[in-house]
Design an enzyme around this catalytic site. Structure first.
Site, short mmCIF file in Angstrom:
data_model
loop_
_atom_site.label_atom_id
_atom_site.label_comp_id
_atom_site.label_asym_id
_atom_site.label_seq_id
_atom_site.Cartn_x
_atom_site.Cartn_y
_atom_site.Cartn_z
N HIS A 1 -18.14 3.91 -31.89
CA HIS A 1 -18.18 5.37 -31.64
C HIS A 1 -16.78 5.83 -31.28
CE1 HIS A 1 -22.62 5.78 -31.67
NE2 HIS A 1 -22.54 4.50 -31.36
N HIS B 1 -29.00 4.19 -35.96
CA HIS B 1 -29.39 3.64 -34.66
C HIS B 1 -30.91 3.55 -34.71
CE1 HIS B 1 -25.36 4.79 -33.56
NE2 HIS B 1 -25.51 4.31 -32.34
N GLU C 1 -33.27 1.67 -30.30
CA GLU C 1 -32.39 1.22 -29.21
C GLU C 1 -33.11 1.50 -27.90
OE1 GLU C 1 -28.49 2.95 -29.06
OE2 GLU C 1 -27.80 1.56 -27.50
N ASP D 1 -19.46 -1.26 -30.65
CA ASP D 1 -20.23 -0.08 -30.21
C ASP D 1 -19.40 0.86 -29.33
OD1 ASP D 1 -22.41 1.60 -30.16
OD2 ASP D 1 -23.57 0.43 -28.73
N HIS E 1 -19.91 -1.26 -36.20
CA HIS E 1 -20.62 -0.25 -35.39
C HIS E 1 -19.76 0.17 -34.20
CE1 HIS E 1 -24.48 1.68 -34.05
NE2 HIS E 1 -23.70 1.81 -32.99
N GLN F 1 -26.49 12.58 -32.85
CA GLN F 1 -26.73 11.93 -31.54
C GLN F 1 -27.96 12.50 -30.82
OE1 GLN F 1 -24.48 9.62 -29.07
NE2 GLN F 1 -26.67 9.58 -28.66
FE FE2 Z 1 -24.14 2.98 -31.20
#
Ligand code: FE2
Length: 426
Positions: free
Chosen positions: A59, A210, A213, A309, A57, A152
């Protein structure tokens, strides 16, 4: 004749004094002794030879943007998303690729040879998608870079969100992503999970969303994700990432939820560095930890992996591609301090992460890729304790990176002149 023979290795399963033979980029055999000659030999000195680290995971599109346009003052997920929204219009393909390639160099040096990166599909130009597809091709000799189409700003909340995501998949993105807790309502979030799982089922893609979260104990999209995975026959192909709300859920409800996740074959990725940083920000004291229920999930038979992450970006100003740092934080936050717990956290950044990513020929066994990292540590526990130096990194039998052994010269009367800091003498 063998291509490479590495002798005197410790292995993560506890075996010591083992040799690993490599032929044509593949592990030919693992045994204490070999008679066959090899073109190249190496004495590992009793150090740990491990399969490479895997980050399930990340970005990559936002990596190394910390401070642009300014630092996240509140330290929250939502200010990070707002900052990222401000930054996006100024990004160029060249900028995204340069930052991603720089991070991939760090990753190789750290023995991190597989990364699943979410890539934001909210922008209709799909600039980041195209840039990272190009990066995926360029780093392929050293890193398995897997891309997730990640809306996103919410796939339903964003105009043309579904269309953008479908186009990203058409371009060759590997996995279907989502962010149900960021949709406008709980029911819209549930609808996004259903829709995205149907798209994945239609196209034969993996899913990684996701999910929840947030610290809201009533954010329960992981339940919908597990239900949809079962309904659509996607068992073993779906991952819920973060799932931080599970930390705060009522125990009776969690007692019902965990078996559902296990039955649905959904794997869970926790992101300890980020979860302990971003969650609980609205709490005074006591302050929640905000990481999902890692040991409970593992006990229920769920595959749990740890992700990095973020590395210097709007959400987090630290990180360096070191999955041992991730495991170290994970075991502290989860209080997995038993020897078995520490080893499980090592597995969370190696074997379990590879399973989440569906990596083929991964592991230390004959027939697997000869991809591994030699650590300046004797076992996985010492590796995490020291965030051990990566002495050598190989990919399919080819040496990719070397780091000199860490030795400190001491100037102390009556003490040995040199030590390897933190290592236990054997
Ligand atoms: Fe993430």
């Amino acid at each position: 004749m063998l291509d490479l023979l590495i002798s005197n290795c410790a292995l993560p399963d506890g075996r010591t004094g083992m040799g690993v033979a490599v032929q044509d980029g593949t592990i030919a055999a693992i045994a204490p002794q070999f008679e066959a000659p090899a073109r190249e030999t190496l004495d590992a000195g009793g150090y740990l030879l491990s399969p490479p680290f895997c980050d399930p995971h990340f970005h990559m599109d936002s990596v190394l943007t910390h401070g642009r346009p300014r630092v996240n003052q509140s330290g929250t997920l939502l200010e990070g998303i707002a900052l990222w929204g401000e930054l996006k219009p100024s990004l160029t393909a060249q900028d995204i690729a340069d930052r991603a390639l720089a991070y991939c160099d760090w990753a190789v040096a750290r023995g991190l040879l597989a990364i699943r990166s979410h890539v934001d599909t909210s922008d209709p130009s799909l600039l980041a998608v195209e840039a990272l597809l190009d990066v995926r091709r360029r780093v392929a000799p050293s890193i398995d870079l897997q891309l997730v189409a990640f809306p996103q700003d919410g796939v339903l909340r964003t105009r043309a969100g579904v269309d953008n995501l479908r186009r990203a998949l058409d371009l060759g993105v590997d996995v279907v992503g989502g962010i149900p807790h960021f949709e406008r309502t709980m029911s819209e979030g549930a609808a996004s999970v259903r829709l995205l799982c149907e798209i994945a089922a239609e196209r034969g893609k993996l899913v990684d969303m996701h999910c929840d979260e947030t610290d809201d104990p009533l954010s329960r999209h992981i339940e919908t994700l597990a239900f949809e995975a079962q309904r659509l026959g996607l068992q073993g192909r779906v991952t819920g990432s973060h799932c931080t709300s599970m930390h705060s859920m009522d125990n009776d409800y969690a007692g019902k939820l965990l078996p559902l996740i296990a039955e649905s074959g959904v794997s869970i990725v926790a992101n300890p560095l980020i979860n302990i940083t971003l969650q609980g920000r609205r709490d005074s004291y006591p302050k929640r930890r905000g990481m999902t229920r890692v040991p409970q999930l593992m006990d229920a038979g769920v595959t749990v992996a740890f992700g990095h992450d973020c590395a210097p970006d709007p959400w987090y100003g630290l990180g360096s591609g070191d999955m041992l740092e991730v495991a170290h934080m994970g075991l502290h936050v989860a209080q997995m301090t038993s020897q078995a717990g520490i080893r499980a956290c090592y597995e969370a950044v190696t074997g379990n992460a590879a399973k989440v990513m569906h990596l083929e020929r991964y592991g230390l066994a004959p027939g697997c890729d000869a991809s591994f990292v030699l650590l300046q540590a004797r076992d996985p526990v010492e590796a995490i304790r020291l965030r051990a130096n990566r002495l050598k990194v190989w990919r399919q039998g080819k040496l990719l990176a070397e780091t000199a052994p860490l030795v400190t010269t001491l100037h102390l009367a009556g003490r040995p002149p040199a030590v390897r800091p933190g290592e236990i003498r054997r």
